[in-house]
Write an enzyme that holds these catalytic residues in place. Structure first.
Site, PDB file in Angstrom:
ATOM      1  N   THR A 144     -79.904  63.481 -39.113  1.00  7.88           N
ATOM      2  CA  THR A 144     -81.480  63.000 -38.606  1.00  7.88           C
ATOM      3  C   THR A 144     -82.295  63.620 -39.896  1.00  7.88           C
ATOM      4  O   THR A 144     -82.027  64.550 -40.544  1.00  7.88           O
ATOM      5  CB  THR A 144     -81.827  63.257 -37.572  1.00  7.88           C
ATOM      6  OG1 THR A 144     -82.031  64.673 -37.221  1.00  7.88           O
ATOM      7  CG2 THR A 144     -80.920  62.655 -36.154  1.00  7.88           C
ATOM      8  N   GLU A 201     -73.332  56.197 -35.297  1.00  3.66           N
ATOM      9  CA  GLU A 201     -73.883  56.559 -34.127  1.00  3.66           C
ATOM     10  C   GLU A 201     -73.207  56.352 -32.846  1.00  3.66           C
ATOM     11  O   GLU A 201     -73.462  57.035 -31.797  1.00  3.66           O
ATOM     12  CB  GLU A 201     -75.225  55.611 -34.113  1.00  3.66           C
ATOM     13  CG  GLU A 201     -76.318  56.392 -33.353  1.00  3.66           C
ATOM     14  CD  GLU A 201     -76.835  57.563 -34.326  1.00  3.66           C
ATOM     15  OE1 GLU A 201     -76.802  58.533 -33.856  1.00  3.66           O
ATOM     16  OE2 GLU A 201     -77.370  57.324 -35.511  1.00  3.66           O
ATOM     17  N   ASP A 217     -72.095  59.367 -30.645  1.00  2.62           N
ATOM     18  CA  ASP A 217     -73.233  60.009 -29.823  1.00  2.62           C
ATOM     19  C   ASP A 217     -72.921  59.819 -28.400  1.00  2.62           C
ATOM     20  O   ASP A 217     -73.279  60.421 -27.393  1.00  2.62           O
ATOM     21  CB  ASP A 217     -74.593  59.828 -30.171  1.00  2.62           C
ATOM     22  CG  ASP A 217     -75.102  60.495 -31.105  1.00  2.62           C
ATOM     23  OD1 ASP A 217     -74.628  61.599 -31.667  1.00  2.62           O
ATOM     24  OD2 ASP A 217     -76.365  60.537 -31.625  1.00  2.62           O
ATOM     25  N   SER A 273     -80.587  63.268 -29.078  1.00  3.41           N
ATOM     26  CA  SER A 273     -81.082  64.573 -28.923  1.00  3.41           C
ATOM     27  C   SER A 273     -82.515  64.328 -29.456  1.00  3.41           C
ATOM     28  O   SER A 273     -83.402  65.504 -29.519  1.00  3.41           O
ATOM     29  CB  SER A 273     -80.640  65.680 -29.385  1.00  3.41           C
ATOM     30  OG  SER A 273     -79.317  66.095 -28.550  1.00  3.41           O
ATOM     31  N   GLY A 330     -81.356  68.054 -36.582  1.00  2.00           N
ATOM     32  CA  GLY A 330     -80.421  69.045 -36.039  1.00  2.00           C
ATOM     33  C   GLY A 330     -79.383  68.884 -34.843  1.00  2.00           C
ATOM     34  O   GLY A 330     -78.954  69.810 -34.297  1.00  2.00           O
ATOM     35  N   GLY A 331     -79.258  67.517 -34.656  1.00  2.00           N
ATOM     36  CA  GLY A 331     -78.275  67.206 -33.617  1.00  2.00           C
ATOM     37  C   GLY A 331     -79.017  67.856 -32.307  1.00  2.00           C
ATOM     38  O   GLY A 331     -80.030  67.799 -32.009  1.00  2.00           O
TER      39      GLY A 331
END
Length: 610
Positions: free
Chosen positions: A424, A461, A464, A490, A512-513
């Site tokens: 991201t 994606e 996720d 997130s 940053g996940g």
């Protein structure tokens, strides 16, 4: 004119000349490619910035500059975000782009809208998408690399919707910065080079290998002028025909062919998935954050914090952490004498984080598929519920928290096991018309699915989603793969308002996940709880817990802090926690009101404005 950097709250009045030829607000966008700075991929001190009328913060100087030139030409915050995103897809392709998705939070006065451009699972996807023949989930990168992980991209169609409602400059003009940079070339940055050098999977794609690597197989050196005519051609089509040029026709066919014809890990994305994708407008998830007079700063303060609702878990988790902290002694704790969070404060924070992440694992998923507890996501942010959760925090770490039940809700699914999340980029913008936005944008893992099509990378994606669709007892996991579903995220784009006046006072967010939640919470606490400038708050060392070990940014905390947390029973791990925070806040200095901006020293971002 661009403002000189500021340190702390000191505003320097000298302004540096802007790049290129300034344009008048009525002249439209006349984009000029600036001199191309080369930032660091390590840790580079940044002093902070101050502007009076508008500001844009993004993860790469070229992207920030594109947004700046749009704002200078009389564009809106949405206009600037479009230009920034298209340039980021070129110069920071490892993080976001037109092959991915985004969450955009937009404020026009006190009206806050959440534009959902999250990717969706293909119609042919099943909950067993990531299960091997033996019924066990695939290893993360076995699932990621190839076509299997690619979801229907949504960023461009979402931005198109937002532009129809809030744009001021013509759509086509906003793609010109990225088109010119793609055709004339941009310099490979140290961060891009560093990530290419450590990347194992990208060279496996012939198209990506030919673009990012030399004939010797080595990544392009820092400063190499890299051109991307294929990306420019796609952007020209999008400039002329809008998102239809990406979601239908030859570009869509190329995406589908790439996904479905992968030699070892094909996916199921179809032309119908692309053509049928629709962004969503959602109600922003807002909650009050009240700081008592006994908190650092000395005066009671009330804020309205607005974030993105599910399928993002960001706003709920950030709100839970800050809300739980408000019911603990941490609410009254200042920074330590060394300017760092104390061991006592970190204990309360990481315990609150464990509680929030336990709820996240059980409840949060696409709201079109999963009901919130008690019929409202606000149940997880209810004052009494957070007070009840705070009572679970004791002198010793709970190590792993269990989820709560805020509405005596009959839970019909199992908690999702913790999974890797990456990727991201974040954009914060305030314009001269009183609009503000926070947009977090992604292709998920570094370089996404490692599949390059016509100059851009496709997302991964779908990883996720929970790779295991059900728990051992057969109970379904809320965030399992289902056709048309949006995977839990997130991402935590955040806008903060002064509760008394209703005025926006802050835009923030980070890549940053799963750590995004903690990076964003840290910055809100730093600015609003401890009275720091956004740059000072961003500079603070990172810390977190994902409902397991306490994680501290390596080499940033004294040994005594680590030992004190261990004495409380926490398992402490020191590691790199590479945030990419951007933040803009409203403040005063020397009797004047300014926008103060900060960009993460761990990445290449900058802030620009007038």
């Amino acid at each position: 004119m661009r403002p000189a950097p500021v340190l702390g709250a000191v505003v320097l009045t000298a302004l540096l000349a802007g790049c290129g030829t300034p344009t008048s607000p009525t002249a439209g966008l006349n984009y000029q490619i600036p001199a191309q700075p080369e930032g660091s991929s390590g840790y580079t001190e940044k002093p902070g910035w101050a502007t009076e009328q508008f500001a844009v913060a993004a993860a790469n100087p070229l992207a920030t500059d594109a947004g700046y030139q749009v704002l200078k030409a009389g564009g809106s915050a949405i206009d600037a975000a479009i230009a920034v995103q298209m340039v980021l897809g070129l110069v920071e392709p490892q993080s976001s782009g037109i092959g991915g998705g985004a969450f955009l939070l937009h404020a026009a006065g006190s009206q806050v809208l959440a534009y959902d451009g999250r990717e969706t699972a293909p119609a042919a996807a099943t909950e067993n998408l990531f299960l091997k023949a033996d019924g066990q989930p695939m290893a993360f990168h076995d699932a990621v690399v190839g076509g299997r992980s690619v979801g229907t991209p949504g960023a461009v169609r979402m931005l198109e919707l937002a532009h129809r409602e809030h744009g001021k400059l013509p759509w086509a003009s906003l793609l010109q910065p990225a088109i010119q940079l793609a055709e004339q070339g941009f310099k490979v940055s140290p961060r891009l080079h560093t990530l290419l050098r450590s990347e194992k999977f990208l060279p496996g794609d012939p198209v990506a290998r030919a673009y990012f690597y030399g004939a010797d197989g080595q990544p392009l050196p820092v400063g190499t002028l890299l051109k991307n005519p294929a990306y420019a051609q796609v952007l020209r089509a999008i400039a002329q025909h809008g998102s239809q040029a990406l979601h239908e026709g030859p570009v869509a066919q190329a995406i589908v062919d790439k996904v479905r014809n992968h030699p070892t890990n094909p996916g199921v994305l179809s032309l119908q998935d692309l053509a049928g994708y629709q962004p969503k407008k959602r109600q922003a998830l807002c909650h009050d954050w009240n700081l008592p007079a006994s908190a650092p700063g000395g005066a009671a303060r009330s804020y309205t914090v607005c974030g993105f609702p599910p399928p993002s878990s960001g706003a709920i988790a950030v709100g839970q952490i800050l809300g739980i902290l408000g019911h603990t002694p941490a609410a009254r704790m200042p920074l330590g004498s060394d300017g760092l969070p104390s061991a006592d404060w970190l204990h309360y924070y990481t315990e609150a984080a464990r509680l929030a992440f336990a709820d996240r694992a059980l409840y949060v998923a696409d709201p079109d598929f999963v009901q919130p507890p008690g019929g409202s996501w606000h149940s997880l942010l209810d004052h009494r519920y957070l007070q009840e959760r705070a009572r679970l925090i004791g002198a010793q770490s709970m190590k792993v928290a269990k989820p709560g039940n805020p509405a005596q809700f009959k839970v019909g699914h199992a908690p999702m096991p913790e999974q890797i999340e990456y990727g991201t980029s974040h954009i914060s913008i305030v314009d001269a018309f009183g609009n503000a936005l926070a947009m977090t944008t992604t292709i998920e893992d570094q370089f996404g699915s490692r599949q390059m099509v016509q100059g851009f990378l496709l997302n991964n994606e779908l990883t996720d989603f929970s790779m295991a669709p059900r728990a051992a007892d057969g109970q379904p996991i809320a965030n399992r793969v289902q056709p048309g579903k949006r995977p839990r995220s997130s991402m935590a784009p955040t806008l903060v308002f002064d509760k008394a006046t209703g005025q926006v006072i802050m835009s923030a967010g980070s890549p940053g996940g799963a750590q995004i939640i903690h990076y964003t919470a840290k910055t809100l606490q730093g600015v609003l709880g401890w009275g720091l400038t956004p740059q000072q708050a961003i500079n603070l060392p990172n810390f977190s817990s994902l409902n397991g070990p306490t994680l501290l940014e390596a080499k940033r905390f004294p040994a005594a802090t680590v030992q004190a947390l261990q004495a409380r029973g926490a398992e402490v791990k020191e590691q790199d926690l590479t945030s990419g925070l951007q933040a803009i806040t409203r403040g005063e200095a020397h009797g004047k009101r300014f926008w103060f901006g900060g960009a993460d020293p761990r990445r290449e971002g900058v802030v620009m404005g007038d």
